[in-house]
Structure formats: structure tokens, C-alpha cells
Write a protein that holds these residues in place. Structure first.
Motif, short mmCIF file in Angstrom:
data_model
loop_
_atom_site.label_atom_id
_atom_site.label_comp_id
_atom_site.label_asym_id
_atom_site.label_seq_id
_atom_site.Cartn_x
_atom_site.Cartn_y
_atom_site.Cartn_z
N ARG A 72 0.83 -1.21 0.00
CA ARG A 72 0.00 0.00 0.00
C ARG A 72 0.87 1.26 0.00
O ARG A 72 0.62 2.19 -0.77
N LEU A 73 1.89 1.29 0.85
CA LEU A 73 2.78 2.45 0.92
C LEU A 73 3.48 2.70 -0.41
O LEU A 73 3.65 3.85 -0.83
N ALA A 74 3.89 1.62 -1.09
CA ALA A 74 4.57 1.78 -2.37
C ALA A 74 3.68 2.51 -3.37
O ALA A 74 4.13 3.42 -4.08
N GLY A 75 2.40 2.15 -3.40
CA GLY A 75 1.49 2.81 -4.33
C GLY A 75 1.23 4.25 -3.97
O GLY A 75 1.03 5.10 -4.86
N LEU A 76 1.24 4.57 -2.68
CA LEU A 76 0.93 5.93 -2.24
C LEU A 76 1.96 6.95 -2.71
O LEU A 76 1.66 8.14 -2.81
N TRP A 77 3.19 6.50 -2.97
CA TRP A 77 4.18 7.47 -3.45
C TRP A 77 4.64 7.18 -4.87
O TRP A 77 4.97 8.10 -5.62
N GLU A 78 4.66 5.91 -5.28
CA GLU A 78 5.17 5.60 -6.62
C GLU A 78 4.18 5.97 -7.71
O GLU A 78 4.59 6.31 -8.82
N LEU A 79 2.90 5.89 -7.43
CA LEU A 79 1.94 6.32 -8.46
C LEU A 79 2.05 7.82 -8.73
O LEU A 79 2.15 8.23 -9.89
N PRO A 80 2.06 8.69 -7.70
CA PRO A 80 2.30 10.11 -7.97
C PRO A 80 3.64 10.37 -8.65
O PRO A 80 3.74 11.24 -9.52
N ALA A 81 4.67 9.61 -8.26
CA ALA A 81 5.97 9.78 -8.91
C ALA A 81 5.89 9.40 -10.38
O ALA A 81 6.51 10.05 -11.24
N GLY A 82 5.12 8.36 -10.69
CA GLY A 82 4.95 7.97 -12.08
C GLY A 82 4.24 9.04 -12.89
O GLY A 82 4.62 9.34 -14.03
N GLN A 83 3.20 9.61 -12.32
CA GLN A 83 2.50 10.69 -13.01
C GLN A 83 3.41 11.89 -13.25
O GLN A 83 3.37 12.52 -14.31
N GLN A 84 4.24 12.19 -12.27
CA GLN A 84 5.18 13.29 -12.41
C GLN A 84 6.17 13.02 -13.53
O GLN A 84 6.51 13.91 -14.32
N ALA A 85 6.64 11.76 -13.61
CA ALA A 85 7.60 11.40 -14.67
C ALA A 85 6.98 11.51 -16.05
O ALA A 85 7.66 11.87 -17.02
N GLU A 86 5.69 11.22 -16.16
CA GLU A 86 5.01 11.37 -17.46
C GLU A 86 5.03 12.82 -17.93
O GLU A 86 5.02 13.09 -19.13
N GLU A 87 5.06 13.74 -16.98
CA GLU A 87 5.03 15.16 -17.33
C GLU A 87 6.43 15.78 -17.40
O GLU A 87 6.68 16.63 -18.25
N ASP A 122 -5.95 -2.72 8.88
CA ASP A 122 -5.87 -1.29 8.62
C ASP A 122 -4.74 -1.02 7.62
O ASP A 122 -3.77 -1.77 7.55
N LEU A 123 -4.90 0.06 6.87
CA LEU A 123 -3.88 0.47 5.90
C LEU A 123 -3.61 1.96 6.03
O LEU A 123 -4.50 2.73 6.39
N PRO A 124 -2.38 2.39 5.70
CA PRO A 124 -2.09 3.83 5.72
C PRO A 124 -2.77 4.54 4.58
O PRO A 124 -3.05 3.95 3.53
N ASN A 125 -3.06 5.81 4.77
CA ASN A 125 -3.67 6.64 3.73
C ASN A 125 -2.73 7.71 3.23
O ASN A 125 -3.13 8.57 2.44
N GLU A 126 -1.49 7.71 3.69
CA GLU A 126 -0.50 8.67 3.20
C GLU A 126 0.88 8.02 3.23
O GLU A 126 1.11 7.07 3.99
N PRO A 127 1.79 8.50 2.39
CA PRO A 127 3.14 7.92 2.36
C PRO A 127 3.87 8.13 3.68
O PRO A 127 3.48 8.97 4.50
N SER A 128 4.95 7.38 3.85
CA SER A 128 5.79 7.56 5.03
C SER A 128 6.59 8.86 4.90
O SER A 128 6.64 9.48 3.84
N ALA A 129 7.25 9.24 5.98
CA ALA A 129 8.06 10.47 5.97
C ALA A 129 9.17 10.38 4.93
O ALA A 129 9.45 11.35 4.21
#
Length: 259
Positions: A72-87, A122-129
Motif C-alpha cells: 500500500r505504501l509503495a502505491g501511495l508514493w510511486e503512483l504520484p511519482a509515475g504521473q510526475q515522470a510522465e510530465e 488497517d492500511l495507511p492513507n499517506e506515504p511515510s516520511a
């Protein structure tokens, strides 16, 4: 006939008697642990993993739960990073890697939320620090520096996830976790390949960073993340609309950087 007096040097306190006493003590000392092991009650297998719990899908270990959280944590930051890389990516290969991250973690996030709901986790809803810091570093980078930072950081992180997925897949007794490890392993391996195809991965630096950081569970501990959401409160990770970039052939990828 009078009894003969004891001969000097004989008896229980003689040299022979002392030797026999020492040998007897040694044998007893050796036999006691063996006897204890044979007569010790059989240990409950759960003592090997004190926090393993029973579920309808099989035993769920602490490592299993840690793995689910990390997916879950991997998706919370890697998906936004992927979108950023597309741009922000300056090459088709970098933008394509970003697209693969978005697609892969959209799929994995749906899978991990489904698994967590079935297991009542339970799962986190935001990336780690640390993940937030990685995103901030990528946000500040520009041009080819961005490409290199993106490929190197994501390749390091995905290498750890792949190692953890393999470890969990090899040892888990839970059928849901086993299937999730299959999906995570194949998805992350695809990400590793497209990141390496960018030509911006410094393999020497990668090896040093992996050695310095320990193992897949040495950093980014789920216990250090923000508030956890219950199975029915987890916010899906969803990408925004973005352009599509086909995977370029290997020969069109940027050549590896030389010192």
C-alpha cells in the motif's frame, strides 16, 4: 586374623577415586541437557512467530501484515511519482517508465485494498516520511537531473519491494498474501525493467545504497507512518488523466552514463 589397614593412597579420596568422580560428573552434565530436550513438551509452532494469527485463508504472520502495508505504501508514493515522470521526463523512456508505474500501482492498490478488507487489516492513507522526502526531491529536480533522480530512487525502492515479495511468497501460509506477493513481484519486476531501460540507473551507486541500507525492511517501517485507516475507510490510489507513451525499443534508450 586382624583386618589389614588401608593402603596409603587408596580409597575414595585417592587419585583414582577423584578421577572417577570427575568422569561421573562430566557424564551427568552431558546427559542432563539431552534428557531435558527429550522430555521437554513440544513447543507450539506459533511460538516461532508470536504474532501469527489464524484467518480463514491460513495463518497470517507479522511479516505478512508488514508486506501488505508496504505494498500500500509503495502505491501511495510511486503512483504520484509515475504521473510526475510522465510530465517532467525528458525522454520517451522516462515517460514510459512513469506510465508503467501508474498502471502497475493502480492495479496493485486495488489488490491490496481487497486483501486488507478480507483480512480486516488497517492500511495507511499517506506515504511515510521518507517517501514524502523522495517525492519532494523529485519535485525540485529539473531536466536530466530529474530523469536520473527518478530512475535511481525508484529503482532502489523497487529492488527492496521485489526482495520482500520473494521472501513473503516463499514462506507465507496465507493464500491471499501468496497471491498478492505473486502480483506484486510481477508488477515490480516490470517497473524495474522499464526503469533500467531509461539508461539513467547507476548500478554501482545502487549496489552501494542497497548495501548501506541493509535489507528490504531496514527502512520505511510501517510503524513510522501516519494515521491508519480501517478496511472500509481506505482511499483508493487513482491516477489523473495523462498521455500514453509506448515502450521504446531497447536500442533507442539513452546509453548508460559513464563516469
Amino acid at each position: 586374623m586382624r583386618p589389614r589397614p588401608p593402603v596409603k593412597g587408596r580409597g575414595i579420596l585417592s587419585g583414582t577415586g577423584i578421577i572417577l568422580a570427575v568422569l561421573t560428573g562430566t557424564v551427568v552434565a552431558l546427559l542432563i541437557p539431552i534428557w531435558s530436550a527429550v522430555h521437554r513438551p513440544a513447543q507450539d509452532a506459533d511460538l516461532l512467530s508470536a504474532r501469527t494469527v489464524a484467518t480463514r485463508y491460513g495463518p497470517l504472520s507479522e511479516l505478512d501484515r508488514d508486506f501488505i502495508t508496504r505494498v500500500r505504501l509503495a502505491g501511495l508514493w510511486e503512483l504520484p511519482a509515475g504521473q510526475q515522470a510522465e510530465e517532467k521526463g525528458t525522454t520517451d523512456a522516462v515517460r514510459t517508465a512513469g506510465q508503467h508505474l501508474v498502471q502497475g500501482h493502480t492495479f496493485l492498490d486495488q489488490r491490496v485494498r481487497d486483501v486488507a478488507a478480507k483480512l480486516g487489516l488497517d492500511l495507511p492513507n499517506e506515504p511515510s516520511a521518507q517517501q514524502k522526502q523522495w517525492l519532494a526531491t523529485l519535485d525540485a529536480a529539473r531536466g536530466e537531473d530529474y530523469d536520473r533522480e527518478f530512475a535511481g530512487t525508484l529503482r532502489l525502492a523497487d529492488g527492496k519491494v521485489l526482495t520482500l515479495a520473494a521472501e513473503v511468497r516463499a514462506g507465507t501460509q496465507n493464500s491471499l498474501v501468496r497471491a498478492l506477493a505473486d502480483d506484486a513481484g510481477s508488477t515490480v519486476l516490470d517497473h524495474i525493467k522499464v526503469l533500467e531501460a531509461t539508461g539513467f540507473v547507476d548500478f554501482a551507486a545502487l549496489a552501494r545504497d542497497l548495501a548501506a541500507s541493509g535489507g528490504p525492511t531496514a527502512t520505511d517501517s510501517p510503524a513510522a507512518t501516519g494515521p491508519m485507516a480501517g478496511p472500509g475507510q481506505v482511499v483508493p490510489v487513482t491516477p489523473s488523466a495523462s498521455p500514453t507513451y509506448p515502450l521504446p525499443p531497447a536500442e533507442s534508450s539513452p546509453p548508460p552514463r559513464t563516469p
